[in-house]
Design a protein around this motif. Structure first.
Motif, mmCIF file in Angstrom:
data_model
loop_
_atom_site.group_PDB
_atom_site.id
_atom_site.type_symbol
_atom_site.label_atom_id
_atom_site.label_comp_id
_atom_site.label_asym_id
_atom_site.label_seq_id
_atom_site.Cartn_x
_atom_site.Cartn_y
_atom_site.Cartn_z
ATOM 1 N N PHE A 1 37.992 81.872 -73.936
ATOM 2 C CA PHE A 1 37.312 81.770 -75.468
ATOM 3 C C PHE A 1 38.292 79.739 -75.333
ATOM 4 O O PHE A 1 37.528 78.737 -76.129
ATOM 5 C CB PHE A 1 38.422 82.002 -76.884
ATOM 6 N N ALA A 2 39.084 79.253 -75.147
ATOM 7 C CA ALA A 2 40.047 78.062 -75.090
ATOM 8 C C ALA A 2 38.824 76.786 -74.589
ATOM 9 O O ALA A 2 38.619 75.787 -75.102
ATOM 10 C CB ALA A 2 40.906 78.139 -74.518
ATOM 11 N N GLU A 3 38.673 77.490 -73.449
ATOM 12 C CA GLU A 3 37.911 76.239 -72.398
ATOM 13 C C GLU A 3 35.569 76.377 -73.182
ATOM 14 O O GLU A 3 36.115 75.169 -73.323
ATOM 15 C CB GLU A 3 37.065 77.322 -70.854
ATOM 16 N N TRP A 4 35.727 77.195 -74.453
ATOM 17 C CA TRP A 4 34.357 76.322 -74.184
ATOM 18 C C TRP A 4 34.985 76.053 -75.782
ATOM 19 O O TRP A 4 33.802 75.093 -75.795
ATOM 20 C CB TRP A 4 34.425 78.207 -75.290
ATOM 21 N N VAL A 5 35.815 76.570 -76.661
ATOM 22 C CA VAL A 5 36.139 75.579 -77.684
ATOM 23 C C VAL A 5 36.575 73.773 -77.292
ATOM 24 O O VAL A 5 36.065 72.748 -77.589
ATOM 25 C CB VAL A 5 37.370 75.569 -78.128
ATOM 26 N N ARG A 6 37.726 73.613 -75.809
ATOM 27 C CA ARG A 6 37.445 72.317 -75.375
ATOM 28 C C ARG A 6 36.258 72.234 -74.830
ATOM 29 O O ARG A 6 35.866 70.188 -75.235
ATOM 30 C CB ARG A 6 38.302 72.644 -74.064
ATOM 31 N N ASP A 7 35.066 72.153 -74.377
ATOM 32 C CA ASP A 7 33.490 71.970 -74.132
ATOM 33 C C ASP A 7 32.797 71.465 -75.318
ATOM 34 O O ASP A 7 33.135 70.743 -75.257
ATOM 35 C CB ASP A 7 33.180 72.968 -72.887
ATOM 36 N N ILE A 8 33.334 72.539 -76.285
ATOM 37 C CA ILE A 8 32.862 71.586 -77.536
ATOM 38 C C ILE A 8 32.749 70.729 -77.922
ATOM 39 O O ILE A 8 32.262 69.958 -77.698
ATOM 40 C CB ILE A 8 32.391 73.073 -78.765
ATOM 41 N N LEU A 9 34.480 70.762 -77.906
ATOM 42 C CA LEU A 9 34.556 69.047 -78.855
ATOM 43 C C LEU A 9 34.680 68.155 -78.563
ATOM 44 O O LEU A 9 34.418 67.020 -78.254
ATOM 45 C CB LEU A 9 36.144 69.489 -79.140
ATOM 46 N N LYS A 10 34.679 68.514 -76.809
ATOM 47 C CA LYS A 10 34.135 67.225 -75.863
ATOM 48 C C LYS A 10 32.533 66.557 -75.751
ATOM 49 O O LYS A 10 32.259 65.363 -74.934
ATOM 50 C CB LYS A 10 34.316 67.149 -74.115
ATOM 51 N N MET A 11 31.874 67.435 -76.274
ATOM 52 C CA MET A 11 30.348 67.320 -76.089
ATOM 53 C C MET A 11 30.106 66.119 -77.009
ATOM 54 O O MET A 11 30.996 66.125 -78.073
ATOM 55 C CB MET A 11 29.727 68.186 -76.918
ATOM 56 N N ASN A 12 29.294 65.510 -76.919
ATOM 57 C CA ASN A 12 29.143 64.323 -77.699
ATOM 58 C C ASN A 12 28.524 64.238 -79.216
ATOM 59 O O ASN A 12 28.197 65.375 -79.725
ATOM 60 C CB ASN A 12 27.520 63.027 -77.061
ATOM 61 N N ARG A 13 29.202 63.348 -80.011
ATOM 62 C CA ARG A 13 29.012 63.953 -81.662
ATOM 63 C C ARG A 13 27.680 63.454 -82.139
ATOM 64 O O ARG A 13 27.740 64.384 -82.976
ATOM 65 C CB ARG A 13 30.079 62.740 -82.196
ATOM 66 N N ARG A 14 26.612 63.439 -81.505
ATOM 67 C CA ARG A 14 25.533 64.116 -82.411
ATOM 68 C C ARG A 14 25.434 65.453 -82.094
ATOM 69 O O ARG A 14 24.417 65.565 -83.222
ATOM 70 C CB ARG A 14 24.548 63.767 -81.114
#
Length: 238
Positions: free
Chosen positions: A212-225
């Motif tokens: 779950f933590a990896e999922w959250v981290r990767d989503i936060l790293k996505m472009n803000r668009r």
């Protein structure tokens, strides 16, 4: 992908389980962490692990169902961290049982923690994100909020309401470049799920907090668009 280094994150329920795993995953990216939780011993233990990763880390003992305590904790953590960029609304409880057997006060406490808690915390964090003109709020709901089952009326109702609250937040706050992300994971091998008898925690079939933590981290790293709403992640267990 965005760089998270030197951003600051407030994580509720950060002393254990999913919150702790997310805190460690973000700290490994160079994010400075403010923890909110009720158990000071667990907060201290998590804090030591975070500090070993060479980031600023602090905690505040607080129950998210107390609005004034939340306001105070957020202000204290914002001051020592030098601001807030990210809020992870993770704190939650799950009392399970039939509608007719669960005491009304327990039913109400689930709603108060799982719905009012994220509302109080997001409302307290919002001025800091607004002042920066950017930020991310991650509200941790559940697949139970998308489709309820038996013996989970309070939990499912709280998580369904959190999805709607998140949608309203996104509609209002996206205009200030504040991205509101709603996550709806299925069963994860957290203390709540294991103690509640929802899973035996088998890492071969059930999502682990680190997943779950990896999922959250990767989503936060996505472009803000990116707009991420009602995102789900499922275990393999039947």
């Amino acid at each position: 992908m965005s760089n998270l280094k030197d951003k600051t994150a407030i994580i509720t329920g950060g002393g254990q389980g999913l919150g702790k795993a997310v805190a460690i995953a973000l700290a490994q990216e160079g994010v400075h962490i403010g923890l909110i939780g009720r158990n000071e011993e667990k907060l201290k233990a998590t804090l030591a692990e975070l500090q070993a990763l060479n980031v600023k880390a602090y905690y505040s003992v607080c129950s998210v169902d107390d609005e004034q305590a939340v306001i105070k904790s957020v202000a204290e953590l914002a001051e020592v961290l030098g601001g807030i960029d990210i809020l992870i609304n993770n704190a939650g409880i799950g009392n399970f049982g039939s509608i007719e057997s669960m005491p009304s006060d327990e039913w109400q406490q689930v709603i108060k923690t799982n719905l009012f808690g994220p509302y109080f915390t997001a409302k307290a964090v919002y001025p800091y994100l607004q002042a920066k003109g950017a930020g991310d709020i991650v509200n941790v709901s559940s697949t139970a909020g998308l489709k309820a089952g038996g013996n989970m009326s309070a939990y499912a109702a709280s998580k369904a309401a959190l999805i709607s609250l998140s949608q309203s937040m996104m509609a209002e706050w996206r205009k200030q470049n504040i991205r509101v992300i709603t996550l709806t994971p299925s069963t994860i091998a957290s203390e709540m799920s294991i103690n509640g008898g929802l899973t035996n925690g088998n890492p071969e079939t059930v999502l682990q907090p680190e997943d779950f933590a990896e999922w959250v981290r990767d989503i936060l790293k996505m472009n803000r668009r990116a707009l991420i709403a009602n995102g789900s992640i499922f275990s393999n267990n039947p």
